[in-house]
Design a protein around this motif. Structure first.
Motif, PDB file in Angstrom:
ATOM      1  N   ASP A 403       1.424  13.190  -5.106  1.00  0.00           N
ATOM      2  CA  ASP A 403       0.405  12.143  -5.228  1.00  0.00           C
ATOM      3  C   ASP A 403       1.077  10.799  -4.938  1.00  0.00           C
ATOM      4  O   ASP A 403       1.652  10.170  -5.830  1.00  0.00           O
ATOM      5  N   ASP A 405      -0.186   7.869  -4.124  1.00  0.00           N
ATOM      6  CA  ASP A 405      -0.796   6.700  -4.756  1.00  0.00           C
ATOM      7  C   ASP A 405      -0.350   6.564  -6.214  1.00  0.00           C
ATOM      8  O   ASP A 405       0.045   5.478  -6.664  1.00  0.00           O
ATOM      9  N   ALA A 406      -0.400   7.670  -6.954  1.00  0.00           N
ATOM     10  CA  ALA A 406       0.030   7.631  -8.356  1.00  0.00           C
ATOM     11  C   ALA A 406       1.522   7.319  -8.446  1.00  0.00           C
ATOM     12  O   ALA A 406       1.964   6.610  -9.358  1.00  0.00           O
ATOM     13  N   THR A 409       2.060   3.564  -8.020  1.00  0.00           N
ATOM     14  CA  THR A 409       1.690   2.826  -9.229  1.00  0.00           C
ATOM     15  C   THR A 409       2.729   3.021 -10.332  1.00  0.00           C
ATOM     16  O   THR A 409       3.117   2.065 -11.016  1.00  0.00           O
ATOM     17  N   SER A 424      -5.942  -1.794  -8.450  1.00  0.00           N
ATOM     18  CA  SER A 424      -6.488  -0.652  -9.171  1.00  0.00           C
ATOM     19  C   SER A 424      -6.973   0.401  -8.186  1.00  0.00           C
ATOM     20  O   SER A 424      -7.080   0.157  -6.976  1.00  0.00           O
ATOM     21  N   SER A 425      -7.283   1.598  -8.704  1.00  0.00           N
ATOM     22  CA  SER A 425      -7.751   2.683  -7.831  1.00  0.00           C
ATOM     23  C   SER A 425      -9.075   2.315  -7.164  1.00  0.00           C
ATOM     24  O   SER A 425      -9.302   2.670  -5.995  1.00  0.00           O
ATOM     25  N   ASP A 426      -9.956   1.604  -7.888  1.00  0.00           N
ATOM     26  CA  ASP A 426     -11.228   1.195  -7.273  1.00  0.00           C
ATOM     27  C   ASP A 426     -10.986   0.187  -6.153  1.00  0.00           C
ATOM     28  O   ASP A 426     -11.623   0.282  -5.086  1.00  0.00           O
ATOM     29  N   VAL A 428      -8.310  -0.087  -4.325  1.00  0.00           N
ATOM     30  CA  VAL A 428      -7.698   0.633  -3.211  1.00  0.00           C
ATOM     31  C   VAL A 428      -8.761   1.403  -2.436  1.00  0.00           C
ATOM     32  O   VAL A 428      -8.768   1.415  -1.191  1.00  0.00           O
ATOM     33  N   SER A 429      -9.697   2.040  -3.157  1.00  0.00           N
ATOM     34  CA  SER A 429     -10.774   2.792  -2.486  1.00  0.00           C
ATOM     35  C   SER A 429     -11.653   1.861  -1.656  1.00  0.00           C
ATOM     36  O   SER A 429     -12.012   2.184  -0.508  1.00  0.00           O
TER      37      SER A 429
END
Length: 469
Positions: A403, A405-406, A409, A424-426, A428-429
């Protein structure tokens, strides 16, 4: 002391972060702002000077006592006071627990006692001394200890004499309580280096270095004695009735009457300064090693390679790992809890999100020494990622097991990157979705452009054929 302070609580970089389990984006941003405000309040006060004196105490004596309170004139400001160890007595209410019982014995002049406690609370004798002998010293004891339900503790109460930590000022000679109150948190931070068995007290590196230090002092004293003899000289003389040794004074431009040239001769001391210098260097090196001065400070010489830096960080982590764990639990955690509580009650922080109501926060340390403790995780991630990238040249699917992305971070957290710099993940999306839409629009425009060019070329060919006909 300087190496530990700069590695644990550096004043020029945030060394802790606040968090809660399962925090949302709003929770994270509020906790980050609260942590930053707490950090600025700590280092905006006199913490750095008081903390350095505490580090000197913990290295020399093995423990220290740091009193933390809000400023009387400005409740949103902090005040730190290092209490002299000769005045402090400590204990723990629970076996093997943290220090939560602190008695401090101190003296005030009669005039200062009257100004501090008021004439209604001090004894009649002290009040009389304040008028007649204002400089007379009066002994007091400040007792701080947990308050039980039987002692008046009421959970949730804001009355000082009902708070969980009791505070009593006692005039010793008169056996009179001159002030009684309480604290929401333990106001005295007591941290220890190496705890003595069956005792709340501790010893520091100076305890281990004490034999070498005393031996070095003896050696220096002998060096000075022999230096005096080497500079002034030592002589032997024959007491033959003519030469009187008790009346002879040796010095420059002096004449000593002698019946025989052999009546007086210099005496060799037999001292070996080279041996004393060798012993001195060995003792100094041993003391430096005990105090870790040869490991914690920058080394002189050429620029170190990345491998050398990694090995050095690992060595420091091994040397200070156990000590840093105790400092975290007995020094940093109570310090942050106390400062955070004072600032929260003073209204320094903005209103928190409702999702944080009733939840306990945790502290994550990101000081240089804390990052050194987590360096193994970063190294493991680097090694694993390099292995995956090497295998991906023959088998690209192997990259799917990681992973990325994780990992990015988590690497930022381990390296102490400010949370505000990591999306944040949002976010990035949304960023990837916008990039994908932009690429799709560019592809659509390219297709339209190619179609128009092909149509124009086809139309031009047909027109040319008709003209030719």
């Amino acid at each position: 002391a300087s190496g530990i302070m700069s590695g644990v609580t550096p004043p020029n970089a945030l060394w802790f972060q606040l968090g809660v389990k399962g925090e949302s984006e709003d929770d994270r941003r509020w906790l980050e702002a609260a942590g930053q405000s707490t950090f600025e309040a700590i280092h905006g006060a006199n913490f750095d000077s008081a903390a350095f004196e505490c580090m000197l105490d913990v290295v020399a004596a093995g423990w220290f006592a740091l009193y933390v309170e809000g400023d009387k004139d400005d409740p949103s400001a902090l005040v730190f006071e290092q209490w002299p160890l000769s005045q402090v007595f400590i204990s723990a209410s629970k076996r093997g627990g943290k220090i939560d019982v602190v008695y401090r014995e101190f003296e005030l002049s009669a005039e200062a006692a009257l100004a501090e406690y008021g004439e209604e609370d001090i004894s009649e004798e002290t009040e009389k001394l304040a008028r007649e002998k204002p400089d007379e010293m009066i002994k007091f004891v400040h007792a701080i200890y947990p308050r039980t339900a039987a002692g008046g503790y009421i959970p949730g109460s804001q009355v000082s004499i009902r708070l969980p930590i009791a505070s009593c000022h006692v005039e010793v000679k008169a056996k009179k309580i001159v002030r009684e109150g309480g604290y929401h948190e333990m106001p005295v931070v007591v941290a220890r280096w190496h705890k003595l068995p069956d005792s709340p007290y501790a010893v520091g590196p100076a305890f281990d270095a004490l034999p070498d230090t005393r031996m070095l002092n003896e050696l220096k004293m002998l060096q000075l004695q022999n230096a005096d003899i080497a500079v002034g000289g030592m002589w032997k003389a024959i007491d033959d009735g003519i030469l009187n040794p008790s009346s002879i004074k040796i010095g420059a431009r002096k004449v000593v009457p002698m019946a025989d040239i052999n009546s007086m001769q210099p005496l060799e001391t037999g001292a070996d300064f080279n041996l004393s210098f060798t012993l001195e260097e060995r003792l100094q090196a041993a003391i430096r090693k005990i105090f870790m001065a040869d490991q914690l400070q920058p080394q002189d010489g050429p620029q170190m390679t990345a491998t050398e830096v990694h090995v050095r960080v690992g060595l420091i982590r091994q040397l200070l790992g156990p000590v840093y764990g105790r400092l975290q639990s007995e020094y940093l955690a109570p310090l942050i809890e106390r400062c955070f509580g004072i600032l929260a009650r003073a209204g320094v922080f903005p209103p928190p999100p409702e999702s944080l109501g009733g939840r306990d926060y945790s502290v994550r340390y990101i000081s240089p020494l804390a990052r050194a403790q987590r360096q193994e995780e970063v190294s493991a991630m680097d090694q694993f990622e390099n292995t995956l990238l090497a295998e991906a040249q023959e088998k690209p699917d192997v990259l799917d097991v990681y992973d990325w992305d994780a990992a990015a971070t988590e690497r930022g957290k381990l390296l102490g990157v400010p949370a505000k710099l990591v999306r944040s993940s949002d976010e990035v999306s949304q960023l990837r979705q916008a990039r994908l839409q932009a690429q799709q629009q560019l592809q659509a425009q390219a297709v339209l452009t190619q179609g128009a060019s092909a149509a124009a070329q086809a139309g031009g060919t047909a027109l040319g054929q008709r003209v030719a006909q």
